[in-house]
Each structure stands twice: as C-alpha cells, then as structure tokens.
Design a protein around this motif. Structure first.
Motif, PDB file in Angstrom:
ATOM      1  N   PHE A 112      48.950  41.374  26.415  1.00 13.54           N
ATOM      2  CA  PHE A 112      48.292  40.649  25.338  1.00 13.54           C
ATOM      3  C   PHE A 112      46.803  40.460  25.565  1.00 13.54           C
ATOM      4  O   PHE A 112      46.131  39.884  24.738  1.00 13.54           O
ATOM      5  N   LEU A 113      46.303  40.906  26.690  1.00 15.40           N
ATOM      6  CA  LEU A 113      44.886  40.721  26.982  1.00 15.40           C
ATOM      7  C   LEU A 113      44.107  41.987  26.672  1.00 15.40           C
ATOM      8  O   LEU A 113      44.615  43.095  26.834  1.00 15.40           O
ATOM      9  N   PRO A 114      42.859  41.837  26.244  1.00 18.22           N
ATOM     10  CA  PRO A 114      42.029  43.019  25.988  1.00 18.22           C
ATOM     11  C   PRO A 114      41.842  43.858  27.262  1.00 18.22           C
ATOM     12  O   PRO A 114      41.927  43.344  28.376  1.00 18.22           O
ATOM     13  N   ALA A 115      41.578  45.127  27.050  1.00 15.46           N
ATOM     14  CA  ALA A 115      41.429  46.065  28.170  1.00 15.46           C
ATOM     15  C   ALA A 115      40.354  45.615  29.159  1.00 15.46           C
ATOM     16  O   ALA A 115      40.501  45.802  30.361  1.00 15.46           O
ATOM     17  N   VAL A 116      39.277  45.012  28.669  1.00 13.48           N
ATOM     18  CA  VAL A 116      38.208  44.576  29.569  1.00 13.48           C
ATOM     19  C   VAL A 116      38.715  43.502  30.533  1.00 13.48           C
ATOM     20  O   VAL A 116      38.363  43.491  31.712  1.00 13.48           O
ATOM     21  N   ALA A 117      39.570  42.604  30.050  1.00 12.01           N
ATOM     22  CA  ALA A 117      40.128  41.565  30.913  1.00 12.01           C
ATOM     23  C   ALA A 117      41.091  42.183  31.918  1.00 12.01           C
ATOM     24  O   ALA A 117      41.069  41.844  33.104  1.00 12.01           O
ATOM     25  N   GLU A 118      41.942  43.094  31.446  1.00 17.10           N
ATOM     26  CA  GLU A 118      42.872  43.786  32.340  1.00 17.10           C
ATOM     27  C   GLU A 118      42.122  44.487  33.476  1.00 17.10           C
ATOM     28  O   GLU A 118      42.505  44.388  34.635  1.00 17.10           O
ATOM     29  N   GLN A 119      41.056  45.200  33.117  1.00 14.43           N
ATOM     30  CA  GLN A 119      40.287  45.932  34.124  1.00 14.43           C
ATOM     31  C   GLN A 119      39.617  44.971  35.101  1.00 14.43           C
ATOM     32  O   GLN A 119      39.548  45.236  36.298  1.00 14.43           O
ATOM     33  N   LEU A 120      39.136  43.867  34.608  1.00 13.35           N
ATOM     34  CA  LEU A 120      38.501  42.867  35.457  1.00 13.35           C
ATOM     35  C   LEU A 120      39.489  42.339  36.492  1.00 13.35           C
ATOM     36  O   LEU A 120      39.161  42.227  37.677  1.00 13.35           O
ATOM     37  N   PHE A 121      40.722  42.037  36.076  1.00 11.65           N
ATOM     38  CA  PHE A 121      41.738  41.568  37.019  1.00 11.65           C
ATOM     39  C   PHE A 121      42.080  42.649  38.046  1.00 11.65           C
ATOM     40  O   PHE A 121      42.272  42.351  39.225  1.00 11.65           O
ATOM     41  N   LYS A 122      42.145  43.905  37.609  1.00 11.41           N
ATOM     42  CA  LYS A 122      42.414  45.008  38.543  1.00 11.41           C
ATOM     43  C   LYS A 122      41.283  45.145  39.566  1.00 11.41           C
ATOM     44  O   LYS A 122      41.528  45.355  40.751  1.00 11.41           O
ATOM     45  N   ASP A 123      40.038  45.043  39.098  1.00 15.42           N
ATOM     46  CA  ASP A 123      38.891  45.135  40.008  1.00 15.42           C
ATOM     47  C   ASP A 123      38.894  43.986  41.015  1.00 15.42           C
ATOM     48  O   ASP A 123      38.632  44.186  42.201  1.00 15.42           O
ATOM     49  N   ILE A 124      39.199  42.787  40.529  1.00 12.82           N
ATOM     50  CA  ILE A 124      39.262  41.623  41.422  1.00 12.82           C
ATOM     51  C   ILE A 124      40.353  41.830  42.461  1.00 12.82           C
ATOM     52  O   ILE A 124      40.152  41.582  43.652  1.00 12.82           O
ATOM     53  N   GLN A 125      41.504  42.319  42.033  1.00 10.04           N
ATOM     54  CA  GLN A 125      42.608  42.540  42.962  1.00 10.04           C
ATOM     55  C   GLN A 125      42.214  43.542  44.052  1.00 10.04           C
ATOM     56  O   GLN A 125      42.428  43.289  45.237  1.00 10.04           O
ATOM     57  N   LYS A 126      41.629  44.640  43.654  1.00 12.11           N
ATOM     58  CA  LYS A 126      41.260  45.692  44.614  1.00 12.11           C
ATOM     59  C   LYS A 126      40.232  45.176  45.624  1.00 12.11           C
ATOM     60  O   LYS A 126      40.397  45.339  46.832  1.00 12.11           O
TER      61      LYS A 126
END
Length: 139
Positions: A4-18
């Motif tokens: 349900f989140l925009p792609a920019v938010a999804e990518q931000l969480f992935k970057d933070i995780q990495k």
C-alpha cells in the motif's frame, strides 16, 4: 512486502535495511529522505524505534500484528497488512486530510522492521484474536 505504500517509500525502507545491516546506523542522506517523504513524523518514529517501542505479536497460526507504545504510554495495535493504525493522528492526517502516508506508529513499525529492531513476542491464537478485535488479553 508493503503493497500500500508508494514505490519511493518502499525503496527507502529497502535502502535503510541494506545500509543499517552493514553499518548499524542510518546515514544523513537517508535521514533527510525520510524527513522529506514522511515529514515531521519521521523523527518521532525513529524515537519510537530507539526506545524499542515496537513489538510484533505472532501466533502459532501465523497471524501477526504490531503493537507500538506511543510517547504517552498508550499501546496502539497497527496492521501493516491493511496499512492501518487506530491513533487519532492516522485518522486525521492520513485518512481525513490525506496529508501524509503514515502516522509515527506505522512508520515506526516499518523502520523497526527495516532495521531489524522489532521486539518479538509469541502469543496464543486466542490472545492474538483478542488483540486484533481491539481488546486486551494476558499472554
């Protein structure tokens, strides 16, 4: 993941995780991006994560809900599967005014997941049913 989140938010969480896995901290550029995408609740959500306020309750049947202890000590049960928090800020800013993507509690859940800092608690199926129904029950 979080459909349900925009792609920019999804990518931000992935970057933070990495990066958090590698360095155990979030670099300034990602902190600025968090503030840009999520506004003032970003710092409040990070504070919740720092205070270990996010707990994932999981039951033997595989159901999961997240409970977040807010700054006032109140416990909020957040549902990532449907992108919902029962707090007044979510109802007003996210649902009513469409001013933001998330409240600080939901953002805290997503950040604690990305950073691997979510507290884990196994509970009975009966307990999680009660929690999901909006009640409270002893483990």
């Amino acid at each position: 993941m979080r459909s349900f989140l925009p792609a920019v938010a999804e990518q931000l969480f992935k970057d933070i995780q990495k990066i958090y896995e590698e360095k155990s901290q979030i670099p300034d550029d990602l902190l600025i991006a968090l503030k840009f995408v999520f506004g003032s609740c970003a710092l409040q959500a990070l504070d919740l994560v720092d205070k270990h306020s996010v707990t994932c309750l999981s039951s033997p049947s595989g159901r999961k809900v997240y409970q977040v202890t807010g700054g006032s000590g109140r416990l909020y049960t957040c549902f990532t599967s449907c992108h919902y928090c029962p707090c007044p800020a979510f109802a007003y800013a996210v649902l009513r005014r469409n001013d933001g993507l998330l409240c600080k509690h939901l953002l805290g859940v997503y950040l604690s997941q990305a950073m691997g800092l979510t507290q884990q608690e196994s509970v009975s199926d009966k307990h999680i049913t009660t929690v999901m129904a909006g009640g409270s029950a002893a483990s």
